[in-house]
Scaffold this motif. Structure first.
Motif, PDB file in Angstrom:
ATOM      1  N   GLY A  10      79.704  27.572  53.144  1.00 57.91           N
ATOM      2  CA  GLY A  10      80.092  28.975  53.174  1.00 57.91           C
ATOM      3  C   GLY A  10      79.858  29.606  54.530  1.00 57.91           C
ATOM      4  O   GLY A  10      80.162  30.755  54.741  1.00 57.91           O
ATOM      5  N   SER A  11      79.283  28.860  55.456  1.00 59.01           N
ATOM      6  CA  SER A  11      79.038  29.397  56.781  1.00 59.01           C
ATOM      7  C   SER A  11      79.036  28.245  57.768  1.00 59.01           C
ATOM      8  O   SER A  11      78.814  27.104  57.421  1.00 59.01           O
ATOM      9  CB  SER A  11      77.703  30.141  56.806  1.00 59.01           C
ATOM     10  N   ASN A  12      79.257  28.580  59.032  1.00 56.78           N
ATOM     11  CA  ASN A  12      79.372  27.534  60.022  1.00 56.78           C
ATOM     12  C   ASN A  12      78.755  28.031  61.304  1.00 56.78           C
ATOM     13  O   ASN A  12      78.831  29.207  61.614  1.00 56.78           O
ATOM     14  CB  ASN A  12      80.853  27.205  60.240  1.00 56.78           C
ATOM     15  N   GLN A  13      78.133  27.145  62.074  1.00 54.19           N
ATOM     16  CA  GLN A  13      77.522  27.569  63.313  1.00 54.19           C
ATOM     17  C   GLN A  13      78.532  27.641  64.447  1.00 54.19           C
ATOM     18  O   GLN A  13      78.180  27.961  65.572  1.00 54.19           O
ATOM     19  CB  GLN A  13      76.376  26.617  63.676  1.00 54.19           C
ATOM     20  N   ASP A  14      79.777  27.347  64.172  1.00 57.35           N
ATOM     21  CA  ASP A  14      80.849  27.523  65.150  1.00 57.35           C
ATOM     22  C   ASP A  14      81.600  28.802  64.851  1.00 57.35           C
ATOM     23  O   ASP A  14      81.832  29.143  63.707  1.00 57.35           O
ATOM     24  CB  ASP A  14      81.843  26.358  65.099  1.00 57.35           C
ATOM     25  N   ASP A  15      81.968  29.513  65.898  1.00 51.19           N
ATOM     26  CA  ASP A  15      82.829  30.670  65.711  1.00 51.19           C
ATOM     27  C   ASP A  15      84.227  30.191  65.371  1.00 51.19           C
ATOM     28  O   ASP A  15      84.700  29.205  65.924  1.00 51.19           O
ATOM     29  CB  ASP A  15      82.899  31.511  66.996  1.00 51.19           C
ATOM     30  N   GLU A  16      84.897  30.891  64.490  1.00 50.44           N
ATOM     31  CA  GLU A  16      86.281  30.566  64.179  1.00 50.44           C
ATOM     32  C   GLU A  16      87.153  31.685  64.728  1.00 50.44           C
ATOM     33  O   GLU A  16      87.000  32.838  64.363  1.00 50.44           O
ATOM     34  CB  GLU A  16      86.465  30.409  62.666  1.00 50.44           C
ATOM     35  N   GLU A  17      88.033  31.322  65.618  1.00 52.29           N
ATOM     36  CA  GLU A  17      88.876  32.303  66.298  1.00 52.29           C
ATOM     37  C   GLU A  17      90.183  32.454  65.529  1.00 52.29           C
ATOM     38  O   GLU A  17      90.902  31.488  65.324  1.00 52.29           O
ATOM     39  CB  GLU A  17      89.157  31.835  67.725  1.00 52.29           C
ATOM     40  N   TYR A  18      90.476  33.670  65.089  1.00 49.89           N
ATOM     41  CA  TYR A  18      91.676  33.918  64.311  1.00 49.89           C
ATOM     42  C   TYR A  18      92.643  34.763  65.124  1.00 49.89           C
ATOM     43  O   TYR A  18      92.257  35.749  65.741  1.00 49.89           O
ATOM     44  CB  TYR A  18      91.341  34.646  63.004  1.00 49.89           C
ATOM     45  N   ASN A  19      93.899  34.356  65.101  1.00 45.20           N
ATOM     46  CA  ASN A  19      94.929  35.102  65.793  1.00 45.20           C
ATOM     47  C   ASN A  19      95.748  35.869  64.766  1.00 45.20           C
ATOM     48  O   ASN A  19      96.619  35.308  64.106  1.00 45.20           O
ATOM     49  CB  ASN A  19      95.822  34.146  66.595  1.00 45.20           C
ATOM     50  N   LEU A  20      95.450  37.149  64.637  1.00 44.61           N
ATOM     51  CA  LEU A  20      96.164  37.972  63.667  1.00 44.61           C
ATOM     52  C   LEU A  20      97.487  38.460  64.251  1.00 44.61           C
ATOM     53  O   LEU A  20      97.571  38.763  65.436  1.00 44.61           O
ATOM     54  CB  LEU A  20      95.316  39.185  63.271  1.00 44.61           C
ATOM     55  N   PRO A  21      98.519  38.568  63.422  1.00 47.27           N
ATOM     56  CA  PRO A  21      99.776  39.161  63.894  1.00 47.27           C
ATOM     57  C   PRO A  21      99.548  40.589  64.361  1.00 47.27           C
ATOM     58  O   PRO A  21      98.637  41.272  63.888  1.00 47.27           O
ATOM     59  CB  PRO A  21     100.669  39.114  62.642  1.00 47.27           C
ATOM     60  N   LEU A  22     100.369  41.028  65.272  1.00 44.20           N
ATOM     61  CA  LEU A  22     100.248  42.372  65.814  1.00 44.20           C
ATOM     62  C   LEU A  22     100.298  43.400  64.685  1.00 44.20           C
ATOM     63  O   LEU A  22     101.195  43.376  63.846  1.00 44.20           O
ATOM     64  CB  LEU A  22     101.377  42.636  66.811  1.00 44.20           C
ATOM     65  N   GLY A  23      99.333  44.302  64.663  1.00 42.79           N
ATOM     66  CA  GLY A  23      99.298  45.351  63.643  1.00 42.79           C
ATOM     67  C   GLY A  23      98.436  45.022  62.441  1.00 42.79           C
ATOM     68  O   GLY A  23      98.184  45.889  61.609  1.00 42.79           O
ATOM     69  N   TYR A  24      97.948  43.755  62.332  1.00 43.98           N
ATOM     70  CA  TYR A  24      97.111  43.352  61.205  1.00 43.98           C
ATOM     71  C   TYR A  24      95.637  43.497  61.569  1.00 43.98           C
ATOM     72  O   TYR A  24      95.230  43.212  62.692  1.00 43.98           O
ATOM     73  CB  TYR A  24      97.396  41.908  60.797  1.00 43.98           C
ATOM     74  N   ARG A  25      94.853  43.908  60.594  1.00 47.05           N
ATOM     75  CA  ARG A  25      93.411  44.016  60.774  1.00 47.05           C
ATOM     76  C   ARG A  25      92.688  43.499  59.545  1.00 47.05           C
ATOM     77  O   ARG A  25      93.251  43.484  58.456  1.00 47.05           O
ATOM     78  CB  ARG A  25      93.003  45.481  61.012  1.00 47.05           C
ATOM     79  N   PHE A  26      91.428  43.104  59.738  1.00 42.76           N
ATOM     80  CA  PHE A  26      90.589  42.740  58.614  1.00 42.76           C
ATOM     81  C   PHE A  26      90.069  44.027  57.988  1.00 42.76           C
ATOM     82  O   PHE A  26      89.198  44.696  58.536  1.00 42.76           O
ATOM     83  CB  PHE A  26      89.428  41.865  59.083  1.00 42.76           C
ATOM     84  N   ILE A  47      78.712  45.268  67.688  1.00 47.46           N
ATOM     85  CA  ILE A  47      79.883  45.841  67.018  1.00 47.46           C
ATOM     86  C   ILE A  47      81.173  45.402  67.701  1.00 47.46           C
ATOM     87  O   ILE A  47      82.142  45.004  67.052  1.00 47.46           O
ATOM     88  CB  ILE A  47      79.819  47.382  66.998  1.00 47.46           C
ATOM     89  N   SER A  48      81.186  45.451  69.022  1.00 47.99           N
ATOM     90  CA  SER A  48      82.420  45.159  69.758  1.00 47.99           C
ATOM     91  C   SER A  48      82.827  43.696  69.653  1.00 47.99           C
ATOM     92  O   SER A  48      83.963  43.344  69.946  1.00 47.99           O
ATOM     93  CB  SER A  48      82.263  45.555  71.229  1.00 47.99           C
ATOM     94  N   GLU A  49      81.908  42.823  69.233  1.00 47.26           N
ATOM     95  CA  GLU A  49      82.246  41.407  69.105  1.00 47.26           C
ATOM     96  C   GLU A  49      83.050  41.122  67.843  1.00 47.26           C
ATOM     97  O   GLU A  49      83.657  40.059  67.722  1.00 47.26           O
ATOM     98  CB  GLU A  49      80.975  40.565  69.127  1.00 47.26           C
ATOM     99  N   PHE A  50      83.036  42.053  66.894  1.00 44.26           N
ATOM    100  CA  PHE A  50      83.871  41.895  65.706  1.00 44.26           C
ATOM    101  C   PHE A  50      85.239  42.484  66.044  1.00 44.26           C
ATOM    102  O   PHE A  50      85.462  43.689  65.943  1.00 44.26           O
ATOM    103  CB  PHE A  50      83.254  42.612  64.500  1.00 44.26           C
ATOM    104  N   LYS A  51      86.158  41.632  66.434  1.00 50.18           N
ATOM    105  CA  LYS A  51      87.433  42.088  66.982  1.00 50.18           C
ATOM    106  C   LYS A  51      88.576  42.034  65.976  1.00 50.18           C
ATOM    107  O   LYS A  51      89.729  42.141  66.347  1.00 50.18           O
ATOM    108  CB  LYS A  51      87.794  41.259  68.207  1.00 50.18           C
ATOM    109  N   TYR A  52      88.234  41.871  64.693  1.00 47.40           N
ATOM    110  CA  TYR A  52      89.287  41.738  63.688  1.00 47.40           C
ATOM    111  C   TYR A  52      89.530  43.020  62.908  1.00 47.40           C
ATOM    112  O   TYR A  52      90.458  43.087  62.122  1.00 47.40           O
ATOM    113  CB  TYR A  52      88.928  40.616  62.704  1.00 47.40           C
ATOM    114  N   GLY A  53      88.681  44.036  63.093  1.00 50.43           N
ATOM    115  CA  GLY A  53      88.820  45.281  62.348  1.00 50.43           C
ATOM    116  C   GLY A  53      89.211  46.440  63.238  1.00 50.43           C
ATOM    117  O   GLY A  53      89.724  46.254  64.347  1.00 50.43           O
TER     118      GLY A  53
END
Length: 222
Positions: A31-47, A88-94
């Motif tokens: 349920g967790s990983n010590q590697d960061d997973e980089e997600y490329n969201l489509p333009l306009g999408y947010r978590f 806070i700024s490191e969470f770039k999906y929201g």
């Protein structure tokens, strides 16, 4: 279905983050990983999951040790830091100035410069007719209670309903189930912009630190 379930992603090895918050930990195991997973969201999408989605798709799976739909919510001792110290700024999906974290629940919500104060009672979170969990809203106050100065920082705490958790897993509601449910909560923290008149009680130094934490862009790591 959660937003990121339909978004393809690529996995990248995490770089060492050279900042004052190396103390926060990414939990290991299922349920967790010590590697960061980089997600490329489509333009306009947010978590931006609904409360019931955050609880059922993420928090319950975190508690159960299952694989998350997207491994982007870090585990951190949230209440051990002042809000402007959090990454806070490191969470770039929201949304800008907003981030999601898993943390261990506790009664202590005091930091070096202030305290978190609940506003009102816990709110039930529904999925259909079932109460899947509860939400608690807290605001950060600078200074000592009960005369602290209200800040722009707000936290939404999400908890799993033990009755729902035991029903889904077909277990009896006992001390073991309660202990498991209470092992983690999910938090959404955000910096709520205030009008100039609302900031009159907050020092300019604190205002700058708050805005820097909430709005500063990600620093590139080599």
């Amino acid at each position: 279905m959660a937003l990121l379930d339909i978004v393809s992603y690529s996995q990248q090895t995490s770089a060492t983050r050279n900042n004052n918050l190396l103390a926060y930990s990414i939990s290991a195991g299922r349920g967790s990983n010590q590697d960061d997973e980089e997600y490329n969201l489509p333009l306009g999408y947010r978590f931006s999951p609904r409360g019931n989605e955050l609880i059922t798709h993420y928090l319950m799976k975190k508690i159960s040790g299952q694989q998350l739909p997207a491994n982007i919510i870090r585990e951190i001792d949230l209440y051990a830091f002042d809000p402007h110290q959090l990454p806070i700024s490191e969470f770039k999906y929201g949304k800008p100035g907003e981030a999601y974290f898993f943390t261990r629940p506790g009664k202590r919500r005091r930091t070096s410069s202030g305290y978190w104060k609940p506003t009102g009672r816990d709110l039930p979170i529904l999925s259909g007719k079932a109460i899947v969990g509860f939400k608690r809203i807290l605001i950060f106050y600078e200074g000592k209670a009960p005369r602290g100065i209200k800040s722009p920082w707000v936290v939404h705490e999400f908890r799993v309903n033990p009755l729902y958790f035991s029903a889904i897993r077909r277990n009896k509601l006992d001390e073991d189930v309660n202990a498991k449910v209470e092992s983690y909560i999910a938090c959404k923290i955000r910096y709520k912009r205030q009008r100039q008149s609302d900031n009159c009680g907050t020092s300019s130094k604190t205002q700058k630190a708050n805005q820097s934490a909430a709005e500063s862009p990600l620093k590139e790591t080599l």
